[in-house]
Structures are given as structure tokens and as C-alpha cells.
Design a protein around this motif. Structure first.
Motif, PDB file in Angstrom:
ATOM      1  N   GLY A 144      57.333  -9.372  15.139  1.00  0.00           N
ATOM      2  CA  GLY A 144      58.063 -10.433  14.478  1.00  0.00           C
ATOM      3  C   GLY A 144      57.451 -11.770  14.835  1.00  0.00           C
ATOM      4  N   GLY A 145      56.826 -12.421  13.873  1.00  0.00           N
ATOM      5  CA  GLY A 145      56.192 -13.704  14.146  1.00  0.00           C
ATOM      6  C   GLY A 145      54.697 -13.626  14.232  1.00  0.00           C
ATOM      7  N   GLY A 146      54.121 -12.460  13.972  1.00  0.00           N
ATOM      8  CA  GLY A 146      52.678 -12.363  13.943  1.00  0.00           C
ATOM      9  C   GLY A 146      52.092 -11.887  15.253  1.00  0.00           C
ATOM     10  N   GLY A 147      50.772 -11.625  15.245  1.00  0.00           N
ATOM     11  CA  GLY A 147      50.098 -11.111  16.413  1.00  0.00           C
ATOM     12  C   GLY A 147      50.240  -9.612  16.522  1.00  0.00           C
ATOM     13  N   TYR A 148      49.719  -9.098  17.626  1.00  0.00           N
ATOM     14  CA  TYR A 148      49.715  -7.661  17.840  1.00  0.00           C
ATOM     15  C   TYR A 148      50.712  -7.224  18.894  1.00  0.00           C
ATOM     16  CZ  TYR A 148      45.393  -7.747  15.138  1.00  0.00           C
ATOM     17  OH  TYR A 148      44.467  -7.935  14.154  1.00  0.00           O
ATOM     18  N   GLY A 149      51.685  -8.053  19.176  1.00  0.00           N
ATOM     19  CA  GLY A 149      52.699  -7.677  20.140  1.00  0.00           C
ATOM     20  C   GLY A 149      52.679  -8.573  21.355  1.00  0.00           C
ATOM     21  N   GLY A 150      53.306  -8.088  22.427  1.00  0.00           N
ATOM     22  CA  GLY A 150      53.375  -8.855  23.648  1.00  0.00           C
ATOM     23  C   GLY A 150      54.798  -9.226  24.002  1.00  0.00           C
ATOM     24  N   ILE A 151      55.004 -10.499  24.414  1.00  0.00           N
ATOM     25  CA  ILE A 151      56.294 -11.015  24.865  1.00  0.00           C
ATOM     26  C   ILE A 151      56.860 -11.885  23.748  1.00  0.00           C
ATOM     27  CG2 ILE A 151      57.494 -12.259  26.693  1.00  0.00           C
ATOM     28  CD1 ILE A 151      55.853  -9.809  27.639  1.00  0.00           C
ATOM     29  N   GLU A 152      57.923 -11.436  23.103  1.00  0.00           N
ATOM     30  CA  GLU A 152      58.418 -12.117  21.916  1.00  0.00           C
ATOM     31  C   GLU A 152      59.853 -12.627  22.111  1.00  0.00           C
ATOM     32  OE1 GLU A 152      58.015  -9.474  18.605  1.00  0.00           O
ATOM     33  OE2 GLU A 152      55.834  -9.245  18.857  1.00  0.00           O
ATOM     34  N   ASP A 153      60.118 -13.809  21.576  1.00  0.00           N
ATOM     35  CA  ASP A 153      61.462 -14.353  21.354  1.00  0.00           C
ATOM     36  C   ASP A 153      62.354 -14.315  22.599  1.00  0.00           C
ATOM     37  OD1 ASP A 153      60.380 -14.469  18.828  1.00  0.00           O
ATOM     38  OD2 ASP A 153      61.443 -12.699  18.120  1.00  0.00           O
ATOM     39  N   PRO A 154      62.007 -15.101  23.626  1.00  0.00           N
ATOM     40  CA  PRO A 154      62.723 -15.052  24.900  1.00  0.00           C
ATOM     41  C   PRO A 154      64.078 -15.762  24.849  1.00  0.00           C
ATOM     42  CG  PRO A 154      61.114 -16.796  24.960  1.00  0.00           C
ATOM     43  CD  PRO A 154      60.918 -16.084  23.640  1.00  0.00           C
ATOM     44  N   ARG A 155      64.974 -15.340  25.718  1.00  0.00           N
ATOM     45  CA  ARG A 155      66.217 -16.048  26.044  1.00  0.00           C
ATOM     46  C   ARG A 155      66.336 -16.068  27.562  1.00  0.00           C
ATOM     47  NH1 ARG A 155      65.593 -13.877  20.763  1.00  0.00           N
ATOM     48  NH2 ARG A 155      67.351 -14.470  19.444  1.00  0.00           N
ATOM     49  N   ILE A 156      66.921 -17.118  28.099  1.00  0.00           N
ATOM     50  CA  ILE A 156      67.032 -17.247  29.546  1.00  0.00           C
ATOM     51  C   ILE A 156      68.449 -17.641  29.934  1.00  0.00           C
ATOM     52  CG2 ILE A 156      66.303 -19.681  29.644  1.00  0.00           C
ATOM     53  CD1 ILE A 156      64.724 -18.900  32.211  1.00  0.00           C
ATOM     54  N   THR A 157      68.934 -17.054  31.027  1.00  0.00           N
ATOM     55  CA  THR A 157      70.289 -17.320  31.513  1.00  0.00           C
ATOM     56  C   THR A 157      70.251 -17.470  33.032  1.00  0.00           C
ATOM     57  OG1 THR A 157      71.236 -15.960  29.751  1.00  0.00           O
ATOM     58  CG2 THR A 157      72.661 -16.476  31.606  1.00  0.00           C
ATOM     59  N   LYS A 158      70.891 -18.504  33.530  1.00  0.00           N
ATOM     60  CA  LYS A 158      71.022 -18.674  34.975  1.00  0.00           C
ATOM     61  C   LYS A 158      72.318 -18.016  35.439  1.00  0.00           C
ATOM     62  CE  LYS A 158      71.225 -22.136  38.685  1.00  0.00           C
ATOM     63  NZ  LYS A 158      72.500 -21.663  39.262  1.00  0.00           N
ATOM     64  N   ILE A 159      72.184 -17.073  36.363  1.00  0.00           N
ATOM     65  CA  ILE A 159      73.330 -16.412  36.964  1.00  0.00           C
ATOM     66  C   ILE A 159      73.120 -16.425  38.479  1.00  0.00           C
ATOM     67  CG2 ILE A 159      74.687 -14.290  37.142  1.00  0.00           C
ATOM     68  CD1 ILE A 159      73.780 -13.552  34.356  1.00  0.00           C
TER      69      ILE A 159
END
Length: 617
Positions: free
Chosen positions: A361-376
Motif C-alpha cells: 500500500g503506497g508503492g515499493g516492494y514492501g518493508g515498514i508501512e503506515d506506522p502508528r505510535i502510542t506512549k504507554i
């Protein structure tokens, strides 16, 4: 033993009271209950022996439905449907006390729920309003035979709720239903008609003012009626086996008089967009920078953004903004890269090997896509889509201590672990920043729904302990988000609930990703309290349409700084942009929008509902 039974018949508002009529197994077959209320929620029993007389005796109530009421001087009028030999007919009865009713006549050829405005006439003829496949008026000289005219509205499936005489003409509040997966899905809308010619529309709501809520999707629901109570419209709904609920619709007459659209929440683009551009000189982010996770920490916004460069592999870059818009710091190297085989097995290769039905999703051949981050507590938890170039994309989880994050010790990220099951495309994961009832809440998406899991621990083993999709938030039929929905940033805690920003695609505009908002219950984030009827942002600018994938606005991060909501989103899968709103105003407009609270009502007679048998006992 009597057969358990309950049936809501209709509601009315007179003399600073709201009345509800219903039949239960406590009534005789030809009698029904009348209760009244001074607030529309708590009802007091008035009578259990209300009935409608004809020359041949009382009418069996089980054959009647859709009571609609008016009052002329001291006479109450009821218009109701009466079933006879498999067909419904519209009948009229009158009463002096709201308990003893006498049938007057049948209104031929009308076979739909209908109501009137007392003393309102058109061309010297009596007027009645009703629905069906169209909205209609009926004109009659004698009250028996009616000439039917269609109101100038697109066809649908309409049921009249209420009508009120306004300054410029009749204001009509109506139910509309559509069929989806074998169930009716109701909404409430309003239209202002011309006083001189009530078939002409002067104004109508651009979208429904209320839509059947998430918890009622694919459930049996019946509209009972709508009342005008001290200038506020209240609709009533029956859930068989559960009870009767009411919904308050504020200020509809005000907006009709102004002929203005109802307010709805929206985001305003930052004038300096896009805030991040690809850097041709950087091999790892030369093509695309977009879809950033965001967290406000130590008086700055920290962004982990998706980057694609010459190797066509998604990695995460890092940037800092003190004001939320201008970039004060940007990493020279990635902050997070693929480390496991499930994240990318083709690093450095220019072409895919073999064939796969799955794409990045978003092009390329994969990897690390569409991150979200939460502080707990003392860690930052990172969720993202892991894609190896051939297998179904899955959700991965990693974390880093707050101290290492502050010091930018990017080699201290924990080993990534998969948390979604194999063989299933699962995306859009984020973690609520607080536990609910001692459990972590994880949102994710398996087409077409937002899924919600309540888990005891974030220590996944990556082998068998997978997310299950315990709860769901669905797309809405016939709405802008009718095809698929996915959670954006981790929901933000507010005074009114958890503010959830989400992305969605509709069947009617299937190539365009838009952004929406909903407010979730603070104690049960699977419960949607309010949900926008319009997108709060949709692709319009060059940076939202001129990149790798045109027509995409895709949110992954959001923060609040001094009551300003800032949403970070990818534009056309190439640029990073920001949009804002005053948080209090945004919440007010979102709560005005089309999903007001459902309030259960208390009936005056003793009625105990049994949901399991879908009746009462």
C-alpha cells in the motif's frame, strides 16, 4: 399463560407533554396503553384501556400501526394504518380525551403512514403528507378521496415522522430506509416545502441528520414516530426485545429557516503544506515521504514517517516540529528499518521475484508501512504493516523506551513481532494510550471493518497469540464511508470521549481515500457515540492528487497542542501534510452531526423486555 408481546404504536406531543401509545400482553386485544411524559424519557401511565371504536365494535390493535397525531381545537386526531386482507389502509379517528377514539373514515387511496398540519390548506383543499417510494401530499375536498401529488424529491423509501408549519412553508421530518444484508437501515432527514406549492422544495438537509448507530447495524429496528416538543424534534425507535429509545435532534427548524447546511466537523489544511517532501539526495527517501505516526512529547511533535527511496523499500524517517508544522529537525538516516524476514525479503533488489496477489500500500516492494505510535508508561509502542513482498501484509509491533527515544538510540527498538494471524491482510493498527477495564485496546482492520481487540498483555509471541477481531466498527451503507474503514492515529482522550480519526473509501467514489471522525465511549471504545456524516477532509489539492497515487488523504498521526487538533496525513502517497481544527469546536460540530445519543425511555406500565426471545414477559 398469555403470549409475550409488545408493540409501540406512536408518539404525540400536546399541552407540554409527550404521549406514547403501545400494546403489550397486559392489554385486551382491542385496547392499548397511553403513557405521558414531561421530558420525553420518563413516562407515567395514563390508561391501559385506550381503544378505537367503529360502528361494528372496537378495532383489534394488533392490526394497527404507525399512529400519527394532530390536534384541532379540543379534538385529537389520529391517522393510522389498518391491515385488512393483507393490505394496509390509512384510517382517521378522533378523541376528546386521548383514550376513547372513534373511527371517522378511510383516506382513499393512501396506504402509507401520514399526518397533517391543522387548518393547513392548498388551493382551498385539505392537505395530508405521506411517504412511500416518494414523498407526497394528498389534496381532498371531503377528507375521503385524495388526489396525490409527488414532492419534487428523488425516489427512495420514506416514512413520515412529523410535519410542522414554518414561516415559509411546511417543515417535514421523515425516516428513510435502505436495505443492506437483509436488514433495514434507517436515517432521519428534513425538508422545507414551499407554502404556496408544497410539492416544491425550498431547502433540505444535504445529508441525514441522524443515522442508525453502529450497535444497531444489522439489527431489527422500527421507527415509532417523531414529535415537536417545545421547538425540538425527538424521534422514537423500538428495538424488539430491548425497548424504546429516543433521539433529540437540535436546531433543525433554525437551519431550515436560514436555509443553511447543518454544521459538521472539518479540518483546515495547514497553509504551509506539504510539511515534508522527498529528498532526492537521500537514497532511502528520494521518492516518497508520507503517512507519519505522531506523538507530542517534551513540548515538541515527534514524527516517524514512511519513506520510500531508490531501493523501493519502506523505512521510517524521523522529524521534529516544535509548533507542529515547521520542521526543526530531520534525521539523516532512517529511524526504523526492516529487520525481520516478514518485513522484507527483497532488500536491495529492483524487481519482484515470482508473482503475488498482494501489493504494498503506497508503492515499493514492501518493508515498514503506515506506522502508528502510542506512549504507554515508560515505552513508546510502534505498530505498522509488515510486508515481505509476497505474503499477505500483517501487523507488527515493536517498542522502545522513552529514554532511548529521546536520545534517538534507534538501535534499541525491540525485535519486531507479528500480532495478526497469517494468511490474512490486516492493516491500520494502533493502540489506545490507556487500558480499559485492565486491558489494552488494539484497533486494526480486516476488510471492510475496523476491528477491536481487548488484550491482557502486549507481549505477543509471534507464533500463535494473534489478534482475533473481537469487536467491529462497520462501514455505513449509502454513506461516504460505505466500502471500507480503517483507524487512523491512536484515538485521543477528550472530555466527551475518545476522538477517533479514521480513513475510509465509499463505493460511490471507490478510488478516493477520505478522512472521517467519530467519538467513542470513554469506558467502552467499541461503542460509537457520534460519527461524521461528511468527510472531515478529502483529496482536493495538488499534493493530494499529484503523487504516486492520486486521490488519497491518509491519516496516521494526530496531536493536540493548546486545544488545537493537528492531524498528520499522507497526500497521494508521496507527501506529508497537516490539517487542524479548534478541538472544542470540532467536538461540538461532531456531536451535532448525525449520530446523537440514544436514550432509553421508561414506560409507565409494567413492561419487562426479554431480548433472548425478542418479546416481553
Amino acid at each position: 399463560m398469555k403470549t409475550a408481546f409488545f408493540k409501540a404504536l406512536g408518539v404525540a406531543s400536546f399541552d407540554e407533554k409527550i404521549f406514547i401509545c403501545y400494546q403489550s400482553n397486559e392489554n385486551k386485544p382491542d385496547e392499548f396503553n397511553v403513557d405521558y411524559s414531561k421530558d420525553g424519557k420518563e413516562f407515567i401511565h395514563l390508561s391501559g384501556s385506550a381503544h378505537i371504536e367503529t360502528a361494528s365494535g372496537n378495532i383489534p390493535i394488533q392490526n394497527l400501526s404507525f399512529f400519527r397525531f394532530t390536534k384541532t381545537q379540543d379534538v385529537y386526531n389520529i391517522y393510522y394504518l389498518s391491515e385488512f386482507e393483507g393490505r394496509d389502509y390509512l384510517e382517521h379517528a378522533t378523541s376528546l380525551d386521548f383514550v376513547l377514539w372513534r373511527n371517522v373514515n378511510r383516506l382513499f387511496p393512501i396506504t402509507e403512514p401520514a399526518t397533517q398540519i391543522p387548518y393547513y390548506e392548498e388551493e382551498g383543499k385539505e392537505v395530508i403528507f405521506f411517504g412511500g417510494r416518494s414523498l407526497n401530499i394528498g389534496l381532498s375536498e371531503n377528507g375521503n378521496v385524495w388526489n396525490i401529488k409527488k414532492i419534487e424529491m428523488p425516489e427512495g423509501r420514506f416514512t413520515i415522522g412529523a410535519v410542522k408549519e414554518g414561516k415559509e412553508g411546511p417543515l417535514l421530518i421523515y425516516f428513510q430506509n435502505t436495505s443492506h444484508e437483509g436488514h433495514n437501515h434507517y436515517s432521519v432527514s428534513t425538508v422545507l416545502l414551499d407554502k404556496e406549492d408544497p410539492t416544491k422544495v425550498l431547502w433540505k438537509t444535504d445529508k441525514a441528520v441522524w443515522y442508525q448507530p453502529q450497535e444497531w447495524i444489522n439489527q431489527k429496528v422500527e421507527p415509532v414516530g417523531i414529535v415537536d416538543f417545545a421547538g425540538t424534534f425527538i424521534s422514537y425507535w423500538e428495538r424488539p426485545g430491548e425497548g424504546v429509545y429516543c433521539v433529540t435532534h437540535n436546531d433543525l427548524e433554525k437551519y431550515a429557516n436560514e436555509k443553511s447546511n447543518l454544521p459538521h466537523a472539518e479540518l483546515i489544511r495547514n497553509v504551509g503544506n506539504p510539511i515534508l517532501l522527498p529528498r532526492p539526495g537521500k537514497i532511502w527517501e528520494s521518492k516518497q515521504v508520507f503517512n507519519a505516526a505522531a506523538v507530542y512529547h517534551n513540548d515538541s511533535v515527534h514524527l516517524l514517517y514512511r519513506a520510500v527511496g531508490d531501493h523501493d523499500t519502506s523505512v521510517l524517517g524521523y522529524a521534529v516540529s516544535r509548533d507542529g508544522f515547521g520542521i526543526d529537525e530531520r534525521s539523516e538516516k532512517p529511524a526504523y528499518v526492516p529487520r525481520a524476514s516478514f518485513e522484507h525479503s527483497l532488500i536491495g533488489k529492483k524487481n519482484k521475484t515470482g508473482s503475488s496477489p498482494f501489493e504494498s500500500g503506497g508503492g515499493g516492494y514492501g518493508g515498514i508501512e503506515d506506522p502508528r505510535i502510542t506512549k504507554i508508561d515508560d515505552n513508546f509502542y510502534l505498530t505498522y504493516v509488515a510486508f515481505d513482498g509476497s505474503s499477505p501484509p500483517r501487523i507488527a509491533l515493536s517498542y522502545i523506551s522513552v529514554k532511548n527515544f529521546e536520545d534517538k538510540n534507534w538501535n534499541k527498538w525491540s525485535d519486531p513481532v507479528l500480532i495478526s494471524p497469517p494468511g490474512v491482510v490486516d492493516k491500520n493498527a494502533c493502540i489506545l494510550p490507556e487500558k480499559i477495564d485492565g486491558k489494552y485496546v488494539i484497533f486494526h482492520r480486516i476488510y471492510p471493518d475496523i476491528l477491536i481487540d481487548m488484550v491482557d498483555s502486549l507481549d505477543f509471541d509471534g507464533e500463535s497469540n494473534w489478534l482475533k477481531g473481537q469487536l467491529r466498527i462497520h462501514p455505513r451503507p449509502d454513506y461516504w464511508d460505505s466500502n471500507k474503514v480503517g483507524m487512523g492515529p491512536p484515538p485521543i482522550k477528550t472530555k466527551d470521549g475518545w476522538l477517533a480519526i479514521y480513513q475510509a473509501v465509499g463505493f460511490q467514489d471507490n478510488s478516493r481515500y477520505k478522512i472521517g471522525a467519530m467519538l467513542l465511549d470513554i469506558e467502552d471504545p467499541s461503542k460509537v457515540l457520534y460519527r461524521c456524516s461528511h468527510p472531515i477532509l478529502e483529496p482536493e489539492t495538488y499534493y493530494e492528487n499529484g503523487g504516486f497515487k492520486a486521490g488519497v488523504v491518509y491519516p496516521c498521526g494526530a496531536v493536540v497542542i493548546e486545544n488545537t487538533l493537528i492531524v498528520y496525513y499522507g497526500g497521494s502517497d508521496t507527501y506529508l501534510a497537516a490539517a487542524t481544527a479548534d478541538l472544542d469546536q470540532f467536538l461540538d460540530e461532531l456531536m451535532f452531526d448525525n449520530s446523537p445519543h440514544l436514550d432509553p425511555i421508561t414506560l409507565g406500565a409494567t413492561v419487562k423486555f426479554n431480548a433472548e426471545i425478542n418479546q416481553i414477559v
